[in-house]
Motif scaffolding. Structure first.
Motif, PDB file in Angstrom:
ATOM      1  N   GLU A   1       0.666  -1.157  -0.152  1.00 35.03           N
ATOM      2  CA  GLU A   1       0.088   0.058   0.025  1.00 35.03           C
ATOM      3  C   GLU A   1       0.861   1.300  -0.072  1.00 35.03           C
ATOM      4  O   GLU A   1       0.210   2.422  -0.460  1.00 35.03           O
ATOM      5  N   SER A   2       2.059   1.138   0.301  1.00 34.10           N
ATOM      6  CA  SER A   2       2.985   2.368   0.424  1.00 34.10           C
ATOM      7  C   SER A   2       3.742   2.771  -0.653  1.00 34.10           C
ATOM      8  O   SER A   2       4.350   3.732  -1.151  1.00 34.10           O
ATOM      9  N   VAL A   3       3.808   1.951  -1.605  1.00 36.20           N
ATOM     10  CA  VAL A   3       4.654   2.215  -2.703  1.00 36.20           C
ATOM     11  C   VAL A   3       3.756   2.682  -3.938  1.00 36.20           C
ATOM     12  O   VAL A   3       2.751   2.634  -3.723  1.00 36.20           O
ATOM     13  N   PRO A   4       4.281   3.352  -4.906  1.00 37.25           N
ATOM     14  CA  PRO A   4       3.380   4.198  -5.858  1.00 37.25           C
ATOM     15  C   PRO A   4       2.581   3.098  -6.707  1.00 37.25           C
ATOM     16  O   PRO A   4       3.014   2.002  -6.816  1.00 37.25           O
ATOM     17  N   PRO A   5       1.480   3.552  -7.135  1.00 37.60           N
ATOM     18  CA  PRO A   5       0.661   2.751  -7.693  1.00 37.60           C
ATOM     19  C   PRO A   5       1.195   2.015  -8.991  1.00 37.60           C
ATOM     20  O   PRO A   5       0.843   0.934  -9.367  1.00 37.60           O
ATOM     21  N   THR A   6       2.184   2.669  -9.615  1.00 36.72           N
ATOM     22  CA  THR A   6       2.556   2.188 -10.846  1.00 36.72           C
ATOM     23  C   THR A   6       3.594   0.983 -10.557  1.00 36.72           C
ATOM     24  O   THR A   6       3.965   0.079 -11.342  1.00 36.72           O
ATOM     25  N   SER A   7       3.991   1.105  -9.256  1.00 37.74           N
ATOM     26  CA  SER A   7       4.921  -0.136  -8.934  1.00 37.74           C
ATOM     27  C   SER A   7       4.291  -1.395  -8.434  1.00 37.74           C
ATOM     28  O   SER A   7       4.976  -2.570  -7.949  1.00 37.74           O
ATOM     29  N   VAL A   8       2.862  -1.208  -8.013  1.00 46.08           N
ATOM     30  CA  VAL A   8       2.137  -2.266  -7.442  1.00 46.08           C
ATOM     31  C   VAL A   8       2.279  -3.608  -8.315  1.00 46.08           C
ATOM     32  O   VAL A   8       2.265  -4.709  -8.093  1.00 46.08           O
ATOM     33  N   TYR A   9       2.101  -3.211  -9.768  1.00 45.40           N
ATOM     34  CA  TYR A   9       1.865  -4.208 -10.828  1.00 45.40           C
ATOM     35  C   TYR A   9       3.136  -5.002 -10.802  1.00 45.40           C
ATOM     36  O   TYR A   9       2.964  -6.278 -10.866  1.00 45.40           O
ATOM     37  N   ALA A  10       4.329  -4.347 -10.952  1.00 39.19           N
ATOM     38  CA  ALA A  10       5.665  -5.157 -10.911  1.00 39.19           C
ATOM     39  C   ALA A  10       5.743  -6.025  -9.746  1.00 39.19           C
ATOM     40  O   ALA A  10       6.337  -6.988  -9.664  1.00 39.19           O
ATOM     41  N   LEU A  11       5.386  -5.420  -8.556  1.00 39.24           N
ATOM     42  CA  LEU A  11       5.603  -5.886  -7.102  1.00 39.24           C
ATOM     43  C   LEU A  11       4.825  -7.116  -7.034  1.00 39.24           C
ATOM     44  O   LEU A  11       5.128  -8.249  -6.547  1.00 39.24           O
ATOM     45  N   ILE A  12       3.428  -7.230  -7.415  1.00 37.82           N
ATOM     46  CA  ILE A  12       2.712  -8.322  -7.658  1.00 37.82           C
ATOM     47  C   ILE A  12       3.307  -9.440  -8.362  1.00 37.82           C
ATOM     48  O   ILE A  12       3.176 -10.422  -7.883  1.00 37.82           O
ATOM     49  N   GLY A  13       3.607  -9.233  -9.535  1.00 39.00           N
ATOM     50  CA  GLY A  13       4.132 -10.007 -10.486  1.00 39.00           C
ATOM     51  C   GLY A  13       5.274 -10.821  -9.930  1.00 39.00           C
ATOM     52  O   GLY A  13       5.437 -12.021 -10.075  1.00 39.00           O
ATOM     53  N   LEU A  14       6.169  -9.905  -9.131  1.00 35.38           N
ATOM     54  CA  LEU A  14       7.453 -10.449  -8.631  1.00 35.38           C
ATOM     55  C   LEU A  14       7.496 -11.428  -7.551  1.00 35.38           C
ATOM     56  O   LEU A  14       7.844 -12.597  -7.421  1.00 35.38           O
ATOM     57  N   ILE A  15       6.374 -10.841  -6.559  1.00 34.78           N
ATOM     58  CA  ILE A  15       6.074 -11.789  -5.245  1.00 34.78           C
ATOM     59  C   ILE A  15       5.485 -12.992  -5.902  1.00 34.78           C
ATOM     60  O   ILE A  15       5.891 -14.241  -5.345  1.00 34.78           O
ATOM     61  N   ILE A  16       4.421 -13.147  -6.509  1.00 35.23           N
ATOM     62  CA  ILE A  16       3.794 -14.405  -7.372  1.00 35.23           C
ATOM     63  C   ILE A  16       4.738 -15.256  -7.844  1.00 35.23           C
ATOM     64  O   ILE A  16       4.639 -16.580  -7.733  1.00 35.23           O
ATOM     65  N   GLY A  17       5.471 -14.547  -8.728  1.00 35.34           N
ATOM     66  CA  GLY A  17       6.433 -15.429  -9.654  1.00 35.34           C
ATOM     67  C   GLY A  17       7.587 -15.992  -8.404  1.00 35.34           C
ATOM     68  O   GLY A  17       7.826 -17.053  -8.898  1.00 35.34           O
ATOM     69  N   LEU A  18       8.053 -15.230  -7.601  1.00 36.07           N
ATOM     70  CA  LEU A  18       9.040 -16.110  -6.644  1.00 36.07           C
ATOM     71  C   LEU A  18       8.485 -17.102  -5.767  1.00 36.07           C
ATOM     72  O   LEU A  18       8.983 -18.103  -5.573  1.00 36.07           O
ATOM     73  N   GLU A  19       7.252 -17.060  -5.548  1.00 37.91           N
ATOM     74  CA  GLU A  19       6.458 -17.783  -4.600  1.00 37.91           C
ATOM     75  C   GLU A  19       6.286 -19.079  -5.623  1.00 37.91           C
ATOM     76  O   GLU A  19       6.272 -20.408  -5.039  1.00 37.91           O
ATOM     77  N   SER A  20       5.825 -18.947  -6.873  1.00 33.47           N
ATOM     78  CA  SER A  20       5.709 -20.132  -7.795  1.00 33.47           C
ATOM     79  C   SER A  20       6.936 -20.726  -7.910  1.00 33.47           C
ATOM     80  O   SER A  20       7.133 -22.002  -8.475  1.00 33.47           O
TER      81      SER A  20
END
Length: 230
Positions: A9-28
């Motif tokens: 919630e604290s990161v800029p909105p444009t960074s949320v997309y990359a952050l979600i893709g990265l977190i889920i990618g690393l978990e997978s």
């Protein structure tokens, strides 16, 4: 230290997309991260209009598919010694009992363990690497991987987004209802107090004030008129 949801919630909105893709990618890929919490947090931000739900869903789907594919390649190359090494280093996530549970799921469901593994936290980090270790044909893995990524990531985003929008509308409507109820209550209370005051004045007129607002003094008896003496 901020929790994961607070960090997103604290990161800029444009960074949320990359952050979600990265977190889920690393978990997978096999790294134990709370991908589901990250996806729910991003979907709630989408419900608030901070980010696009389509952007969140697409990045989550891409992260899930790519992460699982890399995990499959690592598992196919590393084999069982990889899990034994991970088990010694991360016993809470890759211990023998966790690996045995995941293997039983693969024995029971085959390629669909990859699909259903998307919805189970334990299998989500095991699905890709274990499918590669067990030498599952890649085309079967790919079908289950893509279907699971689309249904889990896209479905979760859509569901949380709709629930968040419904809750926002409910809370907004509830605030208006509360305001209206407060106005009605205030007007009703004023009317009741006014009627009670009127009844009190009618029952005790001697306590009512005169035109100037001061109490009216009681009437004095008239003095008798003296007659002149004859």
């Amino acid at each position: 230290m901020l929790h994961l949801d607070q960090w997103i919630e604290s990161v800029p909105p444009t960074s949320v997309y990359a952050l979600i893709g990265l977190i889920i990618g690393l978990e997978s890929l096999g790294i134990p991260l709370p991908g589901e919490i990250a996806l729910v947090t991003a979907s709630l931000l989408a419900a608030q209009g901070v980010v696009s739900p389509w952007g969140v869903a697409l990045c989550a789907i891409a992260g899930a598919i790519i992460g699982d594919t890399i995990g499959y390649a690592i598992g196919r190359r590393g084999g069982r010694p990889l899990f034994e090494k991970l088990g010694r280093r991360f016993p809470k996530h890759f211990g023998p009992e966790h690996l045995a549970t995941a293997e039983r799921a693969f024995d029971k469901w085959g390629m669909w363990a990859v699909f259903f593994g998307r919805f189970i936290a334990l299998l989500r980090i095991f699905a890709g690497p274990l499918a590669g270790t067990l030498k599952m044909p890649y085309w079967r893995f790919l079908i289950a991987n893509v279907l699971g990524g689309v249904v889990w990531a896209g479905g979760t985003t859509l569901l949380v987004y709709q629930v968040g929008k419904a809750a926002e509308e409910y809370l907004k409507g509830a605030s208006y209802i509360g305001l209206g109820a407060a106005v009605v209550f205030g007007a009703g209370s004023a009317l009741v107090l006014k009627r009670r005051a009127a009844k009190s004045r009618a029952a005790h007129p001697e306590q009512s004030g005169g035109p100037s607002g001061e109490p009216v003094p009681p009437m004095q008896p008239a003095r008798p008129v003296e007659q002149p003496a004859d």
